[in-house]
Design a protein around this motif. Structure first.
Motif, short mmCIF file in Angstrom:
data_model
loop_
_atom_site.label_atom_id
_atom_site.label_comp_id
_atom_site.label_asym_id
_atom_site.label_seq_id
_atom_site.Cartn_x
_atom_site.Cartn_y
_atom_site.Cartn_z
N ASP A 187 -21.05 -0.58 -2.46
CA ASP A 187 -20.64 0.28 -3.84
C ASP A 187 -21.71 0.64 -4.54
O ASP A 187 -22.77 -0.05 -4.71
CB ASP A 187 -19.89 -0.40 -4.88
CG ASP A 187 -18.49 -0.98 -4.18
OD1 ASP A 187 -17.52 -0.19 -4.63
OD2 ASP A 187 -18.60 -1.82 -3.52
N ARG B 203 -4.33 1.65 -1.87
CA ARG B 203 -5.55 1.63 -2.70
C ARG B 203 -5.36 1.36 -4.20
O ARG B 203 -6.18 0.65 -4.60
CB ARG B 203 -6.12 3.25 -2.45
CG ARG B 203 -7.47 3.17 -3.33
CD ARG B 203 -7.86 5.03 -3.09
NE ARG B 203 -9.32 5.25 -3.76
CZ ARG B 203 -10.46 5.11 -3.23
NH1 ARG B 203 -10.50 4.51 -1.85
NH2 ARG B 203 -11.47 5.14 -3.99
N LYS C 191 -7.17 -2.02 -5.90
CA LYS C 191 -8.28 -1.85 -6.82
C LYS C 191 -7.86 -2.16 -8.25
O LYS C 191 -8.86 -2.31 -9.03
CB LYS C 191 -8.71 -0.11 -6.89
CG LYS C 191 -9.27 0.14 -5.70
CD LYS C 191 -10.07 1.68 -6.03
CE LYS C 191 -11.27 1.74 -5.22
NZ LYS C 191 -12.17 2.67 -5.72
N TYR D 211 -6.03 -3.96 3.07
CA TYR D 211 -6.97 -2.99 3.64
C TYR D 211 -6.57 -2.61 5.22
O TYR D 211 -6.71 -1.47 5.54
CB TYR D 211 -8.56 -3.50 3.73
CG TYR D 211 -8.87 -3.31 2.22
CD1 TYR D 211 -9.09 -2.10 1.75
CD2 TYR D 211 -9.36 -4.62 1.39
CE1 TYR D 211 -9.79 -1.94 0.43
CE2 TYR D 211 -9.87 -4.47 0.44
CZ TYR D 211 -10.15 -2.98 -0.13
OH TYR D 211 -10.86 -2.72 -1.51
N ARG E 34 -5.22 0.99 6.62
CA ARG E 34 -6.13 1.42 7.90
C ARG E 34 -5.13 1.78 9.14
O ARG E 34 -5.36 2.79 9.56
CB ARG E 34 -7.23 0.51 8.16
CG ARG E 34 -7.74 1.03 9.33
CD ARG E 34 -9.21 -0.10 9.45
NE ARG E 34 -9.90 0.16 8.02
CZ ARG E 34 -10.49 -0.82 7.47
NH1 ARG E 34 -10.15 -2.01 7.87
NH2 ARG E 34 -11.32 -0.90 6.40
N ARG F 120 -15.87 4.88 4.84
CA ARG F 120 -15.65 3.66 5.17
C ARG F 120 -14.54 3.62 6.20
O ARG F 120 -13.54 4.37 6.28
CB ARG F 120 -14.71 2.77 3.80
CG ARG F 120 -15.82 2.85 2.63
CD ARG F 120 -15.48 1.81 1.65
NE ARG F 120 -16.12 1.68 0.57
CZ ARG F 120 -17.38 1.01 0.53
NH1 ARG F 120 -17.52 0.12 1.61
NH2 ARG F 120 -17.94 0.75 -0.63
N SER G 98 -14.33 -3.75 5.95
CA SER G 98 -13.51 -4.99 5.90
C SER G 98 -14.31 -6.05 6.40
O SER G 98 -14.20 -7.44 6.11
CB SER G 98 -12.43 -4.84 6.78
OG SER G 98 -11.38 -4.13 6.11
N GLN H 122 -14.68 -8.42 3.48
CA GLN H 122 -13.75 -9.50 3.43
C GLN H 122 -14.26 -10.45 4.33
O GLN H 122 -14.07 -11.80 4.12
CB GLN H 122 -12.36 -8.86 3.97
CG GLN H 122 -11.41 -8.25 2.75
CD GLN H 122 -11.94 -7.16 2.57
OE1 GLN H 122 -12.16 -6.22 3.23
NE2 GLN H 122 -12.35 -6.82 1.06
P1 TMP Z 1 -14.55 3.19 -2.89
O1 TMP Z 1 -13.70 4.00 -1.96
O2 TMP Z 1 -14.55 3.61 -4.32
O3 TMP Z 1 -15.97 2.71 -2.18
O4 TMP Z 1 -13.54 1.90 -2.89
C1 TMP Z 1 -13.19 0.79 -2.07
C2 TMP Z 1 -13.53 -0.33 -2.64
O5 TMP Z 1 -12.73 -1.22 -1.81
C3 TMP Z 1 -14.97 -0.64 -2.46
O6 TMP Z 1 -15.22 -1.44 -3.52
C4 TMP Z 1 -14.93 -1.36 -1.12
C5 TMP Z 1 -13.59 -2.03 -1.07
N1 TMP Z 1 -13.42 -1.96 0.27
C6 TMP Z 1 -12.97 -3.45 1.01
O7 TMP Z 1 -13.43 -4.43 0.30
N2 TMP Z 1 -12.91 -3.46 2.33
C7 TMP Z 1 -12.23 -2.37 3.18
O8 TMP Z 1 -12.00 -2.49 4.06
C8 TMP Z 1 -12.53 -1.25 2.43
C9 TMP Z 1 -12.16 0.21 3.46
C10 TMP Z 1 -13.04 -1.05 1.09
#
Ligand code: TMP
Length: 213
Positions: free
Chosen positions: A13, A51, A55, A70, A74, A96, A101, A105
């Motif tokens: 991030d 999403r 979040k 996630y 996907r 992403r 992941s 994760q």
């Molecule tokens: P973002 O689109 O603002 O980057 O937010 C996605 C958030 O989700 C970000 O903090 C990263 C997290 N994320 C995961 O932890 N695992 C995943 O597989 C994906 C796609 C995002």
């Protein structure tokens, strides 16, 4: 019709993925490529709703549930949008994909990269990116950038330094393990230089030469 390429953008991030994704899509389109830009989790209705769930800081979400959410987002995105677009010859640019992941994760939540890889095999049907651009930034600098934004931090963004350091390390290891697929870009550069590096990292794919529809 030749199958299209899947290009993914990864990083912690605050690395500037979305800024690069917008600029890259615009630049490739200007050069004549047919490009679809999508984000994860999201891109289709079910995945956008997931999403919002993952979040939401007011929800309790365990590590395994998080990984599966996630992966579910996907799976739907791949089936509903990504696969049909690739079959139609489009270039799909994804903000992403599976590597997120594996890093967040698998390493960040300590579920194990290989275990998370296995559930994502099921989710994607084995779909892999042609090329992955890793925007690399020091976790402390990434956090500072992300905290400089107006919106309140989401559930993931509330994690501590240690979590993001583990995520960043995992990304580096994934890039080292697959040098053919990964290109690492210095995300501390100005946006124009990041875009130039990204275009150079994709040059051999001949994306801009793809016929416009
Ligand atoms: P973002 O689109 O603002 O980057 O937010 C996605 C958030 O989700 C970000 O903090 C990263 C997290 N994320 C995961 O932890 N695992 C995943 O597989 C994906 C796609 C995002």
């Amino acid at each position: 019709m030749a199958r299209g390429n899947l290009i993914t953008i990864e990083g912690i991030d605050g690395a500037g993925k979305s800024t690069l994704a917008d600029a890259l899509a615009a630049e490739l389109r200007r050069a004549g490529a047919r490009v679809e830009l999508l984000r994860e989790p999201g891109g289709v209705e079910l995945s956008e709703r997931i999403r919002a769930l993952v979040k939401d800081p007011s929800l309790t979400v365990g590590a395994r549930a998080e990984a599966l959410l996630y992966a579910a987002a996907r799976a739907q995105l791949v089936q509903e949008r990504v696969e049909p677009l690739l079959q139609d010859g489009a270039t799909v640019l994804l903000d992403r994909f599976v590597d997120s992941s594996l890093a967040y994760q698998g390493a960040g939540r300590e579920l194990g990269v290989e275990r998370v890889r296995a559930i994502n095999e099921l989710a994607t049907g084995g779909l892999a990116a042609t090329r992955t651009l890793l925007l690399r930034i020091d976790p402390t600098a990434g956090r500072a950038r992300q905290q400089g934004r107006d919106d309140a931090p989401d559930r993931l963004e509330r994690e501590d330094e240690r979590f993001f350091a583990a995520v960043a390390r995992a990304y580096d290891e994934l890039a080292r393990a697959e040098p053919e697929r990964f290109r690492t870009i210095d995300a501390t550069q100005p946006p124009g230089a990041v875009l130039a590096d990204a275009l150079a990292a994709l040059a051999d794919l001949g994306l801009a030469a793809a016929p416009a529809h």
